[in-house]
Design an enzyme around this catalytic site. Structure first.
Site, PDB file in Angstrom:
ATOM      1  N   THR A  11       0.199   0.191  -4.288  1.00 57.47           N
ATOM      2  CA  THR A  11       1.114  -0.812  -5.603  1.00 57.47           C
ATOM      3  C   THR A  11      -0.082  -2.106  -5.009  1.00 57.47           C
ATOM      4  OG1 THR A  11       3.050   1.091  -4.730  1.00 57.47           O
ATOM      5  CG2 THR A  11       3.154  -1.815  -5.258  1.00 57.47           C
ATOM      6  N   VAL A  12       0.285  -2.805  -3.340  1.00 60.11           N
ATOM      7  CA  VAL A  12      -0.057  -3.648  -2.642  1.00 60.11           C
ATOM      8  C   VAL A  12      -1.903  -3.853  -2.847  1.00 60.11           C
ATOM      9  CG1 VAL A  12      -0.841  -5.854  -1.015  1.00 60.11           C
ATOM     10  CG2 VAL A  12       1.474  -4.137  -1.293  1.00 60.11           C
ATOM     11  N   GLY A 129       6.445 -11.202   1.750  1.00 57.03           N
ATOM     12  CA  GLY A 129       5.712 -10.987   0.298  1.00 57.03           C
ATOM     13  C   GLY A 129       5.402 -12.036  -0.182  1.00 57.03           C
ATOM     14  N   GLY A 182       8.636  -0.750  -6.583  1.00 57.91           N
ATOM     15  CA  GLY A 182       7.796  -1.421  -5.841  1.00 57.91           C
ATOM     16  C   GLY A 182       8.172  -1.649  -4.396  1.00 57.91           C
ATOM     17  N   GLU A 185       9.550   0.474   1.131  1.00 61.91           N
ATOM     18  CA  GLU A 185       8.537   1.822   2.451  1.00 61.91           C
ATOM     19  C   GLU A 185       8.271   2.594   1.666  1.00 61.91           C
ATOM     20  OE1 GLU A 185       6.107  -0.179   4.079  1.00 61.91           O
ATOM     21  OE2 GLU A 185       7.536  -2.255   2.757  1.00 61.91           O
ATOM     22  N   LYS A 200       9.360  -8.234  11.520  1.00 63.07           N
ATOM     23  CA  LYS A 200       8.899  -9.627  10.737  1.00 63.07           C
ATOM     24  C   LYS A 200       9.193 -10.860  11.339  1.00 63.07           C
ATOM     25  CE  LYS A 200       8.839  -7.748   6.302  1.00 63.07           C
ATOM     26  NZ  LYS A 200       9.824  -6.686   4.864  1.00 63.07           N
ATOM     27  N   GLY A 297       7.540  -6.618  -3.611  1.00 67.11           N
ATOM     28  CA  GLY A 297       6.855  -6.255  -5.190  1.00 67.11           C
ATOM     29  C   GLY A 297       5.244  -6.610  -5.009  1.00 67.11           C
TER      30      GLY A 297
HETATM   31  N1  HSE Z   1       9.699  -2.960   1.668  1.00 66.14           N
HETATM   32  C1  HSE Z   1       9.681  -3.954   2.257  1.00 66.14           C
HETATM   33  C2  HSE Z   1      10.596  -4.674   1.451  1.00 66.14           C
HETATM   34  C3  HSE Z   1       8.374  -4.926   1.660  1.00 66.14           C
HETATM   35  O1  HSE Z   1      11.857  -4.311   0.706  1.00 66.14           O
HETATM   36  O2  HSE Z   1      11.111  -6.162   1.777  1.00 66.14           O
HETATM   37  C4  HSE Z   1       7.805  -6.437   2.034  1.00 66.14           C
HETATM   38  O3  HSE Z   1       7.291  -6.028   2.994  1.00 66.14           O
END
Ligand code: HSE
Length: 401
Positions: A11-12, A129, A182, A185, A200, A297
Site C-alpha cells: 500500500t505505502v 500518516g 488500506g 495494519e 507513535k 491510507g
Molecule cells: N494502521 C495505522 C492507522 C496506519 O490506522 O493509523 C497508519 O500508521
C-alpha cells in the site's frame, strides 16, 4: 539527478511511486534536483504494473548501486526492514520510512548511524500518516519545553469509533471496512489493542524529550471493550470516546499512556472523526498547537515519505540534526495520575454505587440492568481499589479534562 529505491511495493510503497510520478515536476522543483525511482524491491512480480520493469527481488542490487542515494523503506515490521535500513545507512544512503514499529524499536540507533555516515534517517510518515508532525517538532517547536502531547494517533480505531458512535455499527464489520480502505495494519490487533498508537506516542515523546521512551514502558489499552452502550451514555453528556495517546511532563516527571478517553464537545479533539488524526502539542511558552490530517491510507502516508525524500535530496552529504538520544527516559507509573472515571456497574442500585465509589454523577442511558456514572477526581490507584472492592464493574473509561 537523485536516484531512489522503494523497499516494499504494498500500500505505502506503491503510493510513494504514485506520489513521485503524479507530482514529478513539483517534487523536482522543491528538491532542486530531479528525483527518479530506479528500483522497487519486492518478493512478488507485478505483471501489467506500469513500473514492473523496476522490480528487483534482491536487495543487493540496491545496496551495491552507488547511484542510489535515497532508500524508501515501506516494508513494515522489524526484519528485514531493520537490516536493510542499517546497511543502506552504513553505505551512506539516506533512508525515509513509514515504519513506526522499526522507528520505535531501533530509531535511536539508526539516527546515530545516519549521523556517523553523513546521511539521514527520516520518519515523517511514522506518526499521523500524512500529517506533518515530526518536522514541526524537529524544526519549528525547537525553542519550547514541551509539557504535553495528546493525540488521536490511529486512523483505524478512530474510523471504528466514529462509525460505532454515528451508526451504531458492529465493531468487526467496521474493522473490515478499514482494512479494505488500506488503513489497518496487516495484523489489525496492533490497531485495536492500541499497540500502534503506543509506538507513535513513544516516537513523539522521544523526539520532544530528547531521550528514548521505550514503547514497552507505556501503559496501553485498546478499544476492543468499547460498546455501543458506552456511546449511548456519551450522548447524555455531549461527549464522545476517543483512543488517545498522551504524554506529560509534570513536576520533573514524565508520564505516557494510551487508552480510550471520554472527551467533551469543548475538547479540540472531539470533532476529529473517521480516519483523521490530530495531535495537540503544548509548549511552555508557545501554549497549545494542533496538527490535523489523514492519519492513514496509501497516498497521505506516501506523501509524507516523499516529503522526507525531498528533504534528503536537499541535504545530500549532510545530516539533519535530530533531538533524540539513545539514553533511556524513565517514565513514572500511572497509578498516581488523577482524573475522573466513567464507570458502568451491574444492577440498578445507585446507593451501592455511591457506597463503593463515593459521590458520583449518575447518567441515564435507559438501561435497567446496569448503572452508569462519572466519579469525582481520584487517582488510578484509588479507582482500582474501589473497583476491586465493588466487584461489579462492567467497564471503565477515563475522562480527559
Ligand atoms: N494502521 C495505522 C492507522 C496506519 O490506522 O493509523 C497508519 O500508521
Amino acid at each position: 539527478m537523485v536516484k531512489t529505491a522503494v523497499l516494499g511495493y504494498g500500500t505505502v510503497g506503491s503510493g510513494i511511486v504514485e506520489v513521485i510520478k503524479t507530482n514529478q515536476e513539483m517534487v523536482n522543483k522543491k528538491a532542486g534536483v530531479d528525483i527518479d525511482v530506479k528500483y522497487i524491491l519486492d518478493l512478488r512480480d507485478f505483471p501489467g504494473d506500469p513500473y514492473e520493469n523496476l522490480v528487483v527481488h534482491d536487495v543487493e542490487a540496491i545496496l551495491n548501486d552507488e547511484e542510489v542515494s535515497i532508500v524508501c523503506e515501506a516494508m513494515g515490521g522489524i526484519e528485514p526492514a531493520y537490516t536493510f535500513s542499517k546497511r543502506a545507512l552504513m553505505a551512506g544512503k539516506s533512508v525515509c520510512t513509514s515504519n513506526k514499529e522499526l522507528v520505535a524499536k531501533h530509531g535511536p540507533e539508526l539516527i546515530q548511524i545516519a549521523r556517523e555516515n553523513n546521511c539521514n534517517y527520516l520518519f515523517e510518515a511514522s506518526v499521523g500518516g500524512g500529517i506533518p508532525i515530526i518536522r514541526p517538532i524537529n524544526s519549528s517547536l525547537t525553542p519550547e519545553r514541551i509539557e504535553a502531547i495528546t493525540g488521536i494517533l490511529n486512523g483505524t480505531t478512530n474510523y471504528i469509533l466514529t462509525k460505532m458512535e454515528r451508526e451504531g455499527s458492529d465493531f468487526s464489520e467496521v474493522l473490515k471496512e478499514a482494512q479494505e480502505k488500506g488503513y489497518a495494519e496487516r495484523n489489525p490487533e496492533a490497531d485495536v489493542e492500541g499497540y500502534d498508537a503506543c509506538r507513535k506516542i513513544a516516537i513523539l515523546s522521544s523526539l520532544v524529550y530528547g531521550k528514548t521512551v521505550n514503547f514497552e514502558d507505556i501503559y496501553t489499552e485498546g478499544i476492543t471493550k468499547i460498546s455501543t452502550r458506552d456511546f449511548a451514555y456519551m450522548k447524555q453528556i455531549d461527549s464522545t470516546i476517543k483512543l488517545l495517546g498522551m504524554s506529560r511532563y509534570v513536576d520533573g516527571k514524565y508520564f505516557a499512556m494510551v487508552a480510550p478517553f471520554v472527551i467533551g464537545r469543548d475538547n479540540a479533539l472531539y470533532s476529529v472523526n473517521d480516519v483523521f488524526n490530530a495531535i495537540l502539542v503544548k509548549g511552555n511558552t508557545l501554549g497549545e498547537t494542533m496538527y490535523y490530517g489523514k492519519g492513514a491510507g496509501k497516498l497521505p502516508t506516501a506523501s509524507a515519505v516523499v516529503s522526507d525524500v525531498i528533504d534528503c535530496a536537499k541535504h545530500v552529504g549532510k545530516n539533519i540534526f535530530c533531538f533524540w538520544d539513545p539514553e533511556k527516559l524513565q517514565l513514572a507509573g500511572i497509578e498516581d495520575a488523577k482524573r475522573r472515571f466513567f464507570v458502568r456497574v451491574e444492577g440498578s442500585d445507585k446507593a451501592k454505587a455511591e457506597a463503593a465509589f463515593g459521590k458520583v454523577s449518575f447518567l441515564d442511558a435507559g438501561f435497567s440492568d446496569e448503572t452508569g456514572f462519572i466519579t469525582e477526581v481520584m487517582s488510578e490507584k484509588e479507582y482500582k481499589e474501589k473497583a476491586e472492592a465493588a466487584g461489579n464493574v462492567i467497564s471503565m473509561i477515563r475522562v480527559e479534562e
